[in-house]
Design a protein around this motif. Structure first.
Motif, PDB file in Angstrom:
ATOM      1  N   GLN A 372       0.611  -1.259   0.012  1.00 52.15           N
ATOM      2  CA  GLN A 372       0.122   0.092  -0.114  1.00 52.15           C
ATOM      3  C   GLN A 372       0.809   1.216  -0.055  1.00 52.15           C
ATOM      4  O   GLN A 372       0.305   2.405  -0.378  1.00 52.15           O
ATOM      5  CB  GLN A 372      -1.076  -0.017   1.307  1.00 52.15           C
ATOM      6  N   ASN A 472      -3.269  -6.042   0.866  1.00 43.07           N
ATOM      7  CA  ASN A 472      -3.840  -4.972   0.009  1.00 43.07           C
ATOM      8  C   ASN A 472      -5.387  -4.736   0.800  1.00 43.07           C
ATOM      9  O   ASN A 472      -6.608  -4.971   0.192  1.00 43.07           O
ATOM     10  CB  ASN A 472      -4.209  -5.485  -1.373  1.00 43.07           C
ATOM     11  N   TYR A 474      -6.664  -1.818   1.428  1.00 41.33           N
ATOM     12  CA  TYR A 474      -7.342  -0.862   1.053  1.00 41.33           C
ATOM     13  C   TYR A 474      -8.601  -1.712   0.031  1.00 41.33           C
ATOM     14  O   TYR A 474      -9.672  -1.244   0.025  1.00 41.33           O
ATOM     15  CB  TYR A 474      -6.599  -0.167   0.042  1.00 41.33           C
ATOM     16  N   VAL A 475      -8.085  -2.324  -0.923  1.00 38.10           N
ATOM     17  CA  VAL A 475      -8.970  -2.966  -1.910  1.00 38.10           C
ATOM     18  C   VAL A 475     -10.013  -3.984  -1.190  1.00 38.10           C
ATOM     19  O   VAL A 475     -11.159  -4.096  -1.363  1.00 38.10           O
ATOM     20  CB  VAL A 475      -8.132  -3.799  -2.865  1.00 38.10           C
TER      21      VAL A 475
ATOM     22  N   TYR B 192       0.811   0.393 -10.037  1.00 41.62           N
ATOM     23  CA  TYR B 192      -0.288   0.177  -9.221  1.00 41.62           C
ATOM     24  C   TYR B 192      -0.521   1.225  -8.487  1.00 41.62           C
ATOM     25  O   TYR B 192       0.544   1.797  -7.914  1.00 41.62           O
ATOM     26  CB  TYR B 192       0.080  -1.258  -8.612  1.00 41.62           C
ATOM     27  N   PRO B 193      -1.503   1.873  -8.101  1.00 39.25           N
ATOM     28  CA  PRO B 193      -1.708   3.178  -7.043  1.00 39.25           C
ATOM     29  C   PRO B 193      -1.175   2.850  -5.628  1.00 39.25           C
ATOM     30  O   PRO B 193      -1.622   1.837  -5.118  1.00 39.25           O
ATOM     31  CB  PRO B 193      -2.880   3.521  -7.400  1.00 39.25           C
ATOM     32  N   VAL B 194      -0.499   3.721  -5.057  1.00 39.06           N
ATOM     33  CA  VAL B 194      -0.371   3.722  -3.719  1.00 39.06           C
ATOM     34  C   VAL B 194      -1.560   4.206  -2.847  1.00 39.06           C
ATOM     35  O   VAL B 194      -2.405   5.067  -3.488  1.00 39.06           O
ATOM     36  CB  VAL B 194       0.910   4.231  -3.074  1.00 39.06           C
ATOM     37  N   VAL B 195      -1.846   3.856  -1.782  1.00 37.99           N
ATOM     38  CA  VAL B 195      -3.236   4.213  -0.999  1.00 37.99           C
ATOM     39  C   VAL B 195      -3.171   5.530  -0.890  1.00 37.99           C
ATOM     40  O   VAL B 195      -4.199   6.122  -0.863  1.00 37.99           O
ATOM     41  CB  VAL B 195      -3.166   3.424   0.064  1.00 37.99           C
ATOM     42  N   ARG B 198      -4.531   7.266  -3.821  1.00 34.81           N
ATOM     43  CA  ARG B 198      -5.884   7.250  -4.115  1.00 34.81           C
ATOM     44  C   ARG B 198      -6.745   7.795  -3.127  1.00 34.81           C
ATOM     45  O   ARG B 198      -7.960   8.494  -3.702  1.00 34.81           O
ATOM     46  CB  ARG B 198      -6.056   5.618  -3.873  1.00 34.81           C
TER      47      ARG B 198
END
Lengths: 661, 270
Positions: A372, A472, A474-475, B192-195, B198
């Motif tokens: 993340q 992951n 967040y997802v 891939y995006p970092v949180v 986002r």
């Protein structure tokens, strides 16, 4: 005499201050950890503390644990004797005799004497084990069984006991005491008749040796792995009351940090864990990654966290950055990324640890940071993450294909208020061609038993198990919210799954999202239907020799060991055979924790190791209760060229066959 | 210098089905994704940003819900995202689309020098591969299509050298900036995006430019400005397959049967 007493008072004061200071330093180190509430449910915690710390339930799971239990209780009893000893050294005449009547006091001194002998024998056993027959799991790249530290501690304990006997023996030989001390009396018998001077000298030397070794021991504790003597009991009290696989939620607010990249981001309990590790090696013994030559060793992870804490802790309390990386090239105090990605989250380490250290959740916290904040993960996970976000399944297959398996069954849509069970099919059950057969088998079984069931069809979403274990969060957070909203909207009250990963995620993880409904794995439901007579196996199909492989997420993570075995017993005409490592000690298939979607390049393959173990039982049918296990066992058998000799079947398939389907 | 990526929001075509009765796309409940080729265009612009600190803008023409796709571009790191959306832009073919995109690029160029415009080689819903070249023609930019590697970028001398992926061969070409580049998937691996990004993208402002800003002649945009019209969409019928012979028991004989069949259909010749 006065000089001696003064000298002792000074020495005692110095070592007491030093001991308290060391403990305070360690407490300060723990305090840099992130907050976590482990103060709820005090009665449950006390009970657990009694079971795990005082009754040593897990220590006793291995035969040699008896020796540890003996030593532990001897230690507790002798704590009183040594307290008396120190007090008398400070204030002459301040003994238990001053407050206790003669008889109880004599009983107590006799007890001290016998317990000391028992402790001495125990220590001799421990010495012998470490030197002459150390088990494989005590060996490690950073510690050997007969390490200086281990032998020093054992030597100190032995010295304490011997000095204690000599001291009391000399007193008895001098006729200075009428205490009941059978072992000391025997020593007294040996030295009786020696000159009074010699006996007095012996008593004095023994007293000083005892006193100094005792104080040295006390000061050595906080600086060694024997810190566990001080921390194990509180560590058991503050254990996780959650299922160990249910990692804490993360809050997604701006400016927050995600996961752990620096030792102070671990919770205080994680840090207490690291100071509690006894280096017993049981976790390493069971770890599928370690056993197949991966760079992961759960014991090493905890050890590295401790080393990192000792080095960075004092720096981090004044600065925001330590000088030793927590994740990086593997060295003492630094954990490699490959080790972090090797974990199958099978939970063997957490379920075997005698002092309830939570190794696996720490690994997930490290993964959370890598995914993340760093976007550093094995490249094959990129498509997994995108498929999950885009199409809510690991393969990225169109959601409209979710119902393909049910085309012959007609419309089986779950109807709110009418249907009893939601059959949560799961991605493997809906898309994997082999596993679809299990789904059909379970549907057939439910129909045979007249159970009211329905599916969400193409509205069903992935539960998010893999993304959560892979860090992951967040997802996962978004998937969990969507799922919980969907399940609430459809007024689902009971769920049956055929996949232990869906099962555990819906049952345990979603509770964090306010979903409190009955979730049942098909093994439990089928067992129940068979027991109540709603299912009547008619055919006695010859499955040959049946063996059962435990799924980690059904077994260890949810304590369901008996249901699948009960099903097999009822439908295959006999108890299933067991693999060498089974139930709590079961060995992972290698696919948990998102490893299903990753390459396995280092060492030997976990699934092959397990399949070889299964073949040793010469089975005709290898039964599983999990789609991942099925894929891994199938692949393993194919690799070994055994696919035509051994069949892999889900317990639902065996049941459906016994029902004549 | 400004590096622009043109991206399109497309229906996830693996999930699109065609209604056999009306011959139209069933779009109900079909999620939208960023056109996969455009994701590589976007990624390349971000790589240039990482390397040369150029400013990046993501540009998209589409209905208002395209904002969610532009938000994803923000989460990946573009500095600015602009949506070109107006009722009169709707129903556009490639000619009209390139007109609106070119107008927006020209508008950006008034304030800041535009160096490179990246486009995906084509979209997965239209598959025409014409919009990128259309933009280059309209703006008079150099045009480099099917690029699978950027060999070198010289922002001072304003030249770029790329490798084009052609059938059976590669071609290395150099062109002066400004340039329009269409990219193929081999060019890069989208990030891939970092949180944190986002979350930041969640309330980042997505500018919307409608025709009151672009001021284009409504007869030249959208459906009215599109010379292409679609007469029919249909799924081609596929003949049912068949299993011939016994491949397991008699592989040689079965191969013979297959050969006979292919020869009979004149798909193979002796």
């Amino acid at each position: 005499m006065v000089f001696q007493q003064t000298a002792f008072i000074v020495i005692f004061a110095v070592s007491a201050i030093s001991f308290i200071f060391s403990c305070y330093q360690r407490l300060q180190l723990i305090a840099i950890g992130a907050p976590e509430n482990r103060f709820d449910s005090p009665w449950t915690r006390l009970l657990g503390m009694f079971i795990y710390a005082f009754a040593q339930k897990r220590v006793l799971k291995r035969p040699y644990g008896v020796n540890h239990l003996v030593l532990f209780w001897a230690f507790l009893v002798l704590l009183l004797a040594n307290g008396e000893f120190l007090l008398e050294g400070l204030i002459p005449g301040a003994t238990l005799a001053a407050v206790l009547p003669a008889t109880p006091y004599h009983v107590l001194t006799a007890l001290f004497d016998i317990v000391s002998l028992v402790a001495l024998i125990s220590v001799v056993f421990a010495f012998a084990r470490r030197i002459f027959f150390p088990p494989e799991y005590l060996k490690n790249d950073y510690a050997k069984p007969a390490s200086g530290e281990a032998l020093l501690i054992l030597g100190m304990i032995a010295t304490l006991m011997i000095a204690f006997f000599l001291l009391n023996g000399a007193h008895m030989a001098l006729g200075q005491t009428d205490q009941w001390r059978p072992v000391s009396a025997a020593i007294a018998g040996l030295i009786y008749g020696l000159p009074v001077d010699t006996l007095q000298g012996l008593a004095k030397v023994a007293w000083w040796v005892h006193a100094l070794v005792l104080l040295a021991f006390m000061n050595f504790l906080p600086r060694s792995k024997h810190m566990h003597i001080l921390t194990a009991i509180p560590n058991c009290y503050f254990r996780s009351l959650e299922k160990p696989n249910t990692q804490p939620k993360e809050a997604f607010t701006k400016g927050a940090r995600y996961g752990v990249s620096s030792v102070d981001q671990f919770s205080w309990k994680d840090l207490l864990d690291s100071l509690t590790c006894t280096e017993c090696g049981r976790c390493q013994d069971l770890c599928p990654a370690h056993n197949t030559g991966k760079p992961l060793n759960p014991r090493r992870i905890v050890h590295d966290i401790k080393l990192n804490l000792l080095r960075n802790g004092p720096i981090l309390s004044v600065s925001y950055k330590g000088d030793m990386p927590l994740i990086g090239r593997a060295t003492d105090g630094t954990i490699s990324e490959e080790a972090i990605w090797s974990c199958t989250t099978c939970g063997a380490c957490t379920s075997v640890c005698p002092v309830l250290i939570e190794q696996m959740p720490k690994i997930v916290k490290l993964r959370r940071h890598l995914v993340q904040e760093k976007v550093q993960f094995p490249e094959e996970l990129l498509s997994l993450f995108e498929n999950m976000e885009q199409r809510s399944n690991p393969w990225g297959i169109a959601p409209s294909e979710r119902t393909k398996w049910s085309t012959l069954l007609g419309d089986r849509t779950f109807k709110p208020g009418e249907t009893e069970y939601l059959f949560f099919v799961g991605c493997a059950g809906a898309f994997d061609s082999r596993n679809k057969q299990v789904t059909v088998a379970l549907a057939t079984i439910l129909d045979c038993a007249g159970v009211s069931w329905g599916i969400l069809g193409k509205d069903e979403l992935c539960c998010g198990d893999s993304v959560r274990r892979l860090g992951n969060e967040y997802v996962f957070d978004r998937m969990a919210r969507e799922n919980v909203a969907l399940l609430k909207e459809r007024q689902v009250t009971r769920i049956v799954t055929q996949c232990p990963h869906c099962f555990s995620t819906l049952k345990n993880d979603y509770r964090q999202y306010g979903l409190e409904i009955e979730v049942i794995h098909h093994s439990e439901l089928i067992a129940e239907l068979l027991k109540s007579g709603r299912l009547k196996p008619s055919k006695n199909l010859n499955q040959g020799r049946v063996v059962f492989h435990d799924s980690c997420y059904l077994g260890r993570h949810n304590d369901t060991y008996d249901a699948p075995r009960a099903v097999l017993t009822m439908v295959s005409g006999g108890q299933p055979g067991e693999l060498g490592r089974n139930r709590e000690n079961g060995f992972c298939c290698g696919a948990g924790g998102g490893r299903m979607w990753m390459e396995e390049q280092t060492g030997s393959r976990i699934n092959l190791e397990r399949v070889k173990e299964a073949i040793r039982q010469e089975p005709d049918t290898l039964c599983v209760s999990c789609p991942y296990c099925m894929t891994m066992m199938d692949d393993g058998l194919k690799d070994l060229g055994m696919a035509d000799r051994v069949r892999v079947k889900d317990i639902a398939e065996v049941t459906a066959e016994a029902l004549g389907h | 210098m400004l590096v622009i990526s043109c991206i399109k929001q497309v229906p996830d075509t693996t999930q699109v089905k065609i209604d056999p009765v009306t011959n139209t796309l069933i779009r109900d409940g079909i999620p939208f994704i960023i056109n996969p080729y455009d994701a590589h265009a976007l990624e390349e612009s971000l790589r240039l940003k990482d390397r040369y600190r150029v400013r990046t803008v993501a540009l998209s023409m589409g209905p208002p819900n395209t904002v969610s796709t532009l938000r994803k571009a923000c989460a990946l790191g573009v500095d600015e995202a602009i949506l070109l959306s107006d009722r009169c832009f709707g129903g556009a073919d490639t000619l009209a689309t390139s007109k609106v995109l070119s107008a927006a690029i020209e508008r950006l160029a008034q304030k800041e020098e535009v160096g490179i415009v990246f486009c995906g080689k084509q979209t997965i819903d239209g598959d025409t591969a014409q919009v990128g070249p259309g933009i280059a023609s309209r703006l008079g930019f150099s045009q480099l299509t099917l690029v699978d590697r950027i060999e070198s970028v010289d922002l001072v001398r304003k030249r770029i050298k790329v490798r084009r992926k052609l059938e059976g061969r590669h071609e290395i070409v150099e062109a002066p900036l400004p340039v329009m580049i269409t990219v193929v998937r081999e060019l890069n691996r989208p990030r891939y995006p970092v949180v944190a990004m986002r979350l930041a993208a969640e309330d980042k402002e997505i500018k919307v430019w409608d025709n009151s800003i672009l001021k284009l002649d409504v007869e030249t945009v959208g459906l009215k400005g599109s010379p292409t019209w679609v007469s029919k969409i249909f799924s081609p019928q596929r003949d049912q397959g068949e299993i011939i012979g016994d491949g397991l028991g008699d592989p040689d004989g079965t191969a013979g049967l297959l050969l006979e069949k292919l020869l009979a259909k004149e798909l193979l010749a002796l």
